[in-house]
Scaffold this active site. Sequence first.
Site, PDB file in Angstrom:
ATOM      1  N   TYR B  61      15.884 -23.442   4.928  1.00 12.57           N
ATOM      2  CA  TYR B  61      17.234 -23.834   4.501  1.00 12.57           C
ATOM      3  C   TYR B  61      18.206 -23.738   5.671  1.00 12.57           C
ATOM      4  CZ  TYR B  61      17.693 -24.292  -0.662  1.00 12.57           C
ATOM      5  OH  TYR B  61      17.680 -24.728  -1.957  1.00 12.57           O
ATOM      6  N   ARG B  71      24.703 -32.725  13.237  1.00 12.56           N
ATOM      7  CA  ARG B  71      24.999 -34.114  12.880  1.00 12.56           C
ATOM      8  C   ARG B  71      26.470 -34.250  12.485  1.00 12.56           C
ATOM      9  NH1 ARG B  71      24.245 -38.863   9.294  1.00 12.56           N
ATOM     10  NH2 ARG B  71      26.267 -39.676   9.839  1.00 12.56           N
ATOM     11  N   ASP B  75      29.828 -36.325  14.264  1.00 11.80           N
ATOM     12  CA  ASP B  75      30.852 -37.124  13.572  1.00 11.80           C
ATOM     13  C   ASP B  75      32.247 -36.633  13.951  1.00 11.80           C
ATOM     14  OD1 ASP B  75      28.996 -38.673  12.244  1.00 11.80           O
ATOM     15  OD2 ASP B  75      28.925 -37.357  10.497  1.00 11.80           O
ATOM     16  N   MET B  79      35.379 -38.646  15.687  1.00 12.20           N
ATOM     17  CA  MET B  79      36.718 -38.815  15.095  1.00 12.20           C
ATOM     18  C   MET B  79      37.801 -38.364  16.055  1.00 12.20           C
ATOM     19  SD  MET B  79      36.415 -37.833  11.130  1.00 12.20           S
ATOM     20  CE  MET B  79      35.517 -36.348  11.311  1.00 12.20           C
ATOM     21  N   PHE B 102      34.265 -40.451   8.729  1.00 11.82           N
ATOM     22  CA  PHE B 102      34.932 -39.290   8.127  1.00 11.82           C
ATOM     23  C   PHE B 102      34.356 -38.960   6.754  1.00 11.82           C
ATOM     24  CE2 PHE B 102      38.468 -42.444   7.076  1.00 11.82           C
ATOM     25  CZ  PHE B 102      38.340 -42.401   5.706  1.00 11.82           C
ATOM     26  N   ASN B 123      18.789 -16.561   0.328  1.00  9.59           N
ATOM     27  CA  ASN B 123      17.360 -16.549   0.087  1.00  9.59           C
ATOM     28  C   ASN B 123      16.682 -15.492   0.927  1.00  9.59           C
ATOM     29  OD1 ASN B 123      15.404 -18.158  -1.421  1.00  9.59           O
ATOM     30  ND2 ASN B 123      16.752 -19.836  -0.915  1.00  9.59           N
ATOM     31  N   ASP B 134      10.024 -10.844  -4.217  1.00 10.02           N
ATOM     32  CA  ASP B 134      10.377 -12.267  -4.148  1.00 10.02           C
ATOM     33  C   ASP B 134      11.474 -12.546  -5.165  1.00 10.02           C
ATOM     34  OD1 ASP B 134      10.393 -14.999  -3.531  1.00 10.02           O
ATOM     35  OD2 ASP B 134       8.232 -15.024  -3.251  1.00 10.02           O
ATOM     36  N   ASN B 141      12.121 -22.195  -6.342  1.00 11.73           N
ATOM     37  CA  ASN B 141      12.890 -21.998  -5.121  1.00 11.73           C
ATOM     38  C   ASN B 141      12.489 -23.024  -4.069  1.00 11.73           C
ATOM     39  OD1 ASN B 141      14.702 -20.681  -3.514  1.00 11.73           O
ATOM     40  ND2 ASN B 141      13.362 -18.978  -3.020  1.00 11.73           N
ATOM     41  N   SER B 144      13.789 -26.385  -5.069  1.00  7.41           N
ATOM     42  CA  SER B 144      15.222 -26.493  -4.783  1.00  7.41           C
ATOM     43  C   SER B 144      15.444 -26.892  -3.338  1.00  7.41           C
ATOM     44  CB  SER B 144      15.919 -25.149  -5.010  1.00  7.41           C
ATOM     45  OG  SER B 144      15.782 -24.723  -6.305  1.00  7.41           O
ATOM     46  N   THR B 148      17.105 -30.429  -1.839  1.00  2.00           N
ATOM     47  CA  THR B 148      18.247 -30.458  -0.935  1.00  2.00           C
ATOM     48  C   THR B 148      17.919 -31.294   0.296  1.00  2.00           C
ATOM     49  OG1 THR B 148      18.804 -28.252  -1.695  1.00  2.00           O
ATOM     50  CG2 THR B 148      19.891 -29.004   0.305  1.00  2.00           C
ATOM     51  N   THR B 200      20.465 -27.481  -6.101  1.00  2.00           N
ATOM     52  CA  THR B 200      21.411 -26.372  -6.001  1.00  2.00           C
ATOM     53  C   THR B 200      21.541 -25.651  -7.333  1.00  2.00           C
ATOM     54  OG1 THR B 200      22.594 -27.736  -4.425  1.00  2.00           O
ATOM     55  CG2 THR B 200      23.734 -25.785  -5.241  1.00  2.00           C
ATOM     56  N   THR B 203      18.683 -23.369  -7.751  1.00  4.53           N
ATOM     57  CA  THR B 203      18.886 -22.170  -6.931  1.00  4.53           C
ATOM     58  C   THR B 203      19.795 -21.190  -7.646  1.00  4.53           C
ATOM     59  OG1 THR B 203      18.693 -23.459  -4.924  1.00  4.53           O
ATOM     60  CG2 THR B 203      19.759 -21.346  -4.726  1.00  4.53           C
ATOM     61  N   THR B 210      17.302 -13.468 -10.651  1.00  2.00           N
ATOM     62  CA  THR B 210      16.766 -12.457  -9.737  1.00  2.00           C
ATOM     63  C   THR B 210      17.666 -11.230  -9.696  1.00  2.00           C
ATOM     64  OG1 THR B 210      15.875 -14.243  -8.403  1.00  2.00           O
ATOM     65  CG2 THR B 210      15.965 -12.074  -7.388  1.00  2.00           C
ATOM     66  N   HIS B 283      36.912 -26.816  -6.654  1.00  2.00           N
ATOM     67  CA  HIS B 283      37.487 -25.552  -6.230  1.00  2.00           C
ATOM     68  C   HIS B 283      36.509 -24.392  -6.351  1.00  2.00           C
ATOM     69  CE1 HIS B 283      40.573 -23.590  -4.155  1.00  2.00           C
ATOM     70  NE2 HIS B 283      40.151 -22.518  -4.771  1.00  2.00           N
ATOM     71  N   GLU B 285      33.497 -24.634  -5.858  1.00  2.00           N
ATOM     72  CA  GLU B 285      32.614 -24.874  -4.712  1.00  2.00           C
ATOM     73  C   GLU B 285      33.123 -24.149  -3.465  1.00  2.00           C
ATOM     74  OE1 GLU B 285      29.812 -26.144  -3.959  1.00  2.00           O
ATOM     75  OE2 GLU B 285      29.962 -26.512  -1.808  1.00  2.00           O
ATOM     76  N   TYR B 287      34.620 -21.408  -3.334  1.00  2.00           N
ATOM     77  CA  TYR B 287      34.264 -19.990  -3.433  1.00  2.00           C
ATOM     78  C   TYR B 287      32.766 -19.776  -3.437  1.00  2.00           C
ATOM     79  CZ  TYR B 287      39.091 -19.010  -3.690  1.00  2.00           C
ATOM     80  OH  TYR B 287      40.400 -18.919  -3.338  1.00  2.00           O
ATOM     81  N   SER B 298      31.024  -8.164   4.986  1.00  2.00           N
ATOM     82  CA  SER B 298      31.013  -6.785   4.503  1.00  2.00           C
ATOM     83  C   SER B 298      29.842  -6.017   5.092  1.00  2.00           C
ATOM     84  CB  SER B 298      30.918  -6.750   2.974  1.00  2.00           C
ATOM     85  OG  SER B 298      31.993  -7.446   2.408  1.00  2.00           O
ATOM     86  N   SER B 314      36.306  -1.501  -5.379  1.00  2.00           N
ATOM     87  CA  SER B 314      37.378  -2.500  -5.404  1.00  2.00           C
ATOM     88  C   SER B 314      36.878  -3.817  -4.814  1.00  2.00           C
ATOM     89  CB  SER B 314      38.603  -2.004  -4.636  1.00  2.00           C
ATOM     90  OG  SER B 314      38.372  -2.109  -3.254  1.00  2.00           O
ATOM     91  N   THR B 358      41.476 -11.816  -2.255  1.00  2.00           N
ATOM     92  CA  THR B 358      41.056 -11.908  -0.861  1.00  2.00           C
ATOM     93  C   THR B 358      41.806 -10.889  -0.013  1.00  2.00           C
ATOM     94  OG1 THR B 358      40.861 -14.246  -1.323  1.00  2.00           O
ATOM     95  CG2 THR B 358      40.563 -13.569   0.942  1.00  2.00           C
ATOM     96  N   LYS B 361      40.210  -7.598  -0.105  1.00  2.00           N
ATOM     97  CA  LYS B 361      39.018  -7.551   0.749  1.00  2.00           C
ATOM     98  C   LYS B 361      39.395  -7.358   2.203  1.00  2.00           C
ATOM     99  CE  LYS B 361      35.987 -10.161  -2.169  1.00  2.00           C
ATOM    100  NZ  LYS B 361      34.568 -10.285  -1.922  1.00  2.00           N
ATOM    101  N   HIS B 418      44.423 -26.748   7.531  1.00  2.00           N
ATOM    102  CA  HIS B 418      44.263 -25.593   6.646  1.00  2.00           C
ATOM    103  C   HIS B 418      42.824 -25.418   6.193  1.00  2.00           C
ATOM    104  CE1 HIS B 418      44.176 -23.064   3.152  1.00  2.00           C
ATOM    105  NE2 HIS B 418      43.792 -24.095   2.418  1.00  2.00           N
ATOM    106  N   PHE B 419      42.221 -26.483   5.660  1.00  2.00           N
ATOM    107  CA  PHE B 419      40.889 -26.215   5.098  1.00  2.00           C
ATOM    108  C   PHE B 419      39.829 -26.047   6.179  1.00  2.00           C
ATOM    109  CE2 PHE B 419      40.853 -30.946   4.207  1.00  2.00           C
ATOM    110  CZ  PHE B 419      39.748 -31.288   4.959  1.00  2.00           C
ATOM    111  N   HIS B 420      40.054 -26.648   7.369  1.00  2.00           N
ATOM    112  CA  HIS B 420      39.129 -26.321   8.451  1.00  2.00           C
ATOM    113  C   HIS B 420      39.329 -24.874   8.906  1.00  2.00           C
ATOM    114  CE1 HIS B 420      38.521 -30.686   8.688  1.00  2.00           C
ATOM    115  NE2 HIS B 420      37.366 -30.375   9.232  1.00  2.00           N
TER     116      HIS B 420
END
Lengths: 131, 668
Positions: B61, B71, B75, B79, B102, B123, B134, B141, B144, B148, B200, B203, B210, B283, B285, B287, B298, B314, B358, B361, B418-420
């Site tokens: 994976y 790859r 791209d 861009m 894009f 995994n 396992d 597994n 899956s 993918t 997915t 999985t 498990t 959304h 996704e 998380y 952690s 906590s 967050t 954390k 922001h999202f990058h």
Amino acid sequence: MSHETNARDPGDVGPGFMDAAELTAREGIARYVIGFVLACALTAASFYVLNTSLIWGPGIPVALVVLAIAQMGVHLVFFLHITTAPDNTNNVLALAFGVLIVALVIGGSLWIMDHLNENMMPMHQMMQMQR
Amino acid sequence: MFGKLTWQAIPWDQPIPLVAGSVVVLIVLAVLAWVVIKGYLPYLWREWITSVDHKRIGVMYTLLGAVMLLRGFIDAIMMRSQQAAAFRAAGYLPPEHYDQIFSAHGTIMIFFAAMPIVIGLMNFAVPLQLGVRDVAFPTLNSTSFWLTATGALLVNISLVIGEFARTGWLVYPPLSGLPYSPGVGVDYYLWALLISGVGTLMTGINFVTTILKIRAPGMSYLRMTIFCWTALAANLLIVAAFPILTATLAMLALDRYLDFHFFTNEAGGNMMMFINLIWAWGHPEVYILVLPAFGIFSEVISTFSGKPLFNYRSMVAATMFICLVSYMVWLHHFFTMGAGGNVNAFFGISTSIIAVGTGVKIYNWLFTMYGGRIRFATPMLWSMGFLVTFVIGGMTGVLLAVPPADFLLHNSLFLVAHFHNVIIGGVLFAAFAGITYWFPKAFGFKLDEGWGKIAFWLSLIGFYVVFMPLYVAGLLGMTRRLQHYDVAAWRPWVLVAGIGIIIMICAAACQVVQFVVSIRRRDELRDETGDPWDGRSLEWATASPPPPFNFAVLPDVRGEEPYWEIKRRAIETQQLSAEPKYEPIEMPRNSPTGFITAFFCTMTGFALIWHIWWMVGLGIVAAYAVFVWFAWRDVTEYSIPAEEVARFDRARRQAREQWLAQHAGQPA
């Protein structure tokens, strides 16, 4: 920080293994039969309330919803063996999580889609502008 | 006979995809030829392709994710260089090609780079950390993984045969409907994601089962590592969210294939419903990707600070809080779609509230480091880079959660930055931290620290040089996905971002060099003890690389940090615990089911894209036949004799005893 004890957590056992051993074949079959009869009765009842005068006309959809939810309950208890026993905690939690997500997604979608034209011009004003 | 597929499907007139495609095909053929000539094929088939071992599947994976990351990165380079060149000019990429790039970049990075790496690390590490042999369903597994891989393959086939979607990575209708996208691009997208989405989902089911049901004796919920907790949360999200994606894309497929009207303008369809549903998946996704990333940080921060994680409970609570609230924020992706004040306010507030989890954390990680004896190894550097970068990304996220601000910044480069900022700073840094952290466990030798540190610093600097200017350009009004532009004020910022991408290219090169150098120097970097980082959780209790059965005897867990306690006890008493009684171990047999099913699913997907109906039928029937054949198998397990288990474990104990003798007198 570490809580070192020699005892294992007694509430933390693999679920689903106990009830299979406790039931005799007869009791098992009886459970399925009761479930089947209840499910049939609820199905028949929903056909019945459609054409009955027992219920106030506009209340019929509500009655159908109630019967449908009861049907789900029968399936969960008699066919999927959801109980409140400690060994069923995972199943009950999974069910609660599933119900919560479905409620959030469906309820949220309905609310959002209902709200989408909020910022649009009222229809009669738009018609006037087109004249 | 071949539906819509003709020789014209290959873009003979477009040199860039044709050359790129040919190079990729040549490389793949060369690798295949090398494997066959060297006689590695039987080994690959027996030990990897048909493997149901969670560690091998995890490695595959991660490898798939790494190749797809490269790859998607190519791209990104195209861009950034196109935008650097296309000021009052056409640049070198025609619009229809730029649009595909894009779209492919987003699709590949989320579905085929980030997801496989995150799932791969789960995994590899989760069963080891739980102290078991396992996952719950090993063959599932493997299936899956190969499904993918099918999705990734289909997306890459679109480079040479046909085209990819030109609609952006979430194929919004009506643009993705048949009238505006008559080609096969959107179909490639749909079938790649529908097939890999099934993988997915499986999985998710596998890992929830498990973690809930298969744990070492004594490993109660509140003794699991945070990585296991975040894996549990992420997989619960997968189980609840991926069906939404599959259903939504299936409805779009029905619109395109069978003339349905779910998301059209006519016949009562509503394209807003697509946007609503896709983000109800989209959304969670986010998380699904970032929660396991938090888990990796952690583990790493606790290990390299030499301290237990600050306020473990906590951390668990914050994880489950994020898991739940992530289902209540999805409208913030389309504040501007027309909903009124009440709806926007609700989702704006819930979005701001999720940042609290967050925030908890972040403080826990800081307090774990506080007063610790920190070792600045490569995984720790990635984690510290993450802490700073992610806080900036989170702050701009909270800013975007304010609906009036979002109306100004929606679809601008500010949003892109922001999202990058959160995905690179969160997920990608975690991927690199996790790979460096667990690499010695997987292969028995550490990665070269020198090259790793150079790669880290270049990535960190490169990231800031690319994306900070994009924040500014966004505030100056530059929208996303521009093939060319003529606003002089944007020009310098776009050029700086172009310089940044050169730094990122150097970083990527260093990563590759890191692997090459490490493999060549593997004998010097060898990890003999199985515990190269002075770890605290159970994966370090076995050898590196672990045997197929992971643990000779399942560990008996009596605290939050089981391996740390075993180790302390050994150092205090200057001896290992008494040798256990070894018993034969039953392990699941390898099975080609996953690979063959995925082969036929690839065939079906390709046939559906090109409307080759006989092949669709053939593929589905064959895939089902494989499943039936697997269900009727007689022998499911093989037995590893007790002598072999003993031989293996004695070698491990000997290495540990040597270590103890060398470190005698160390304070306990």
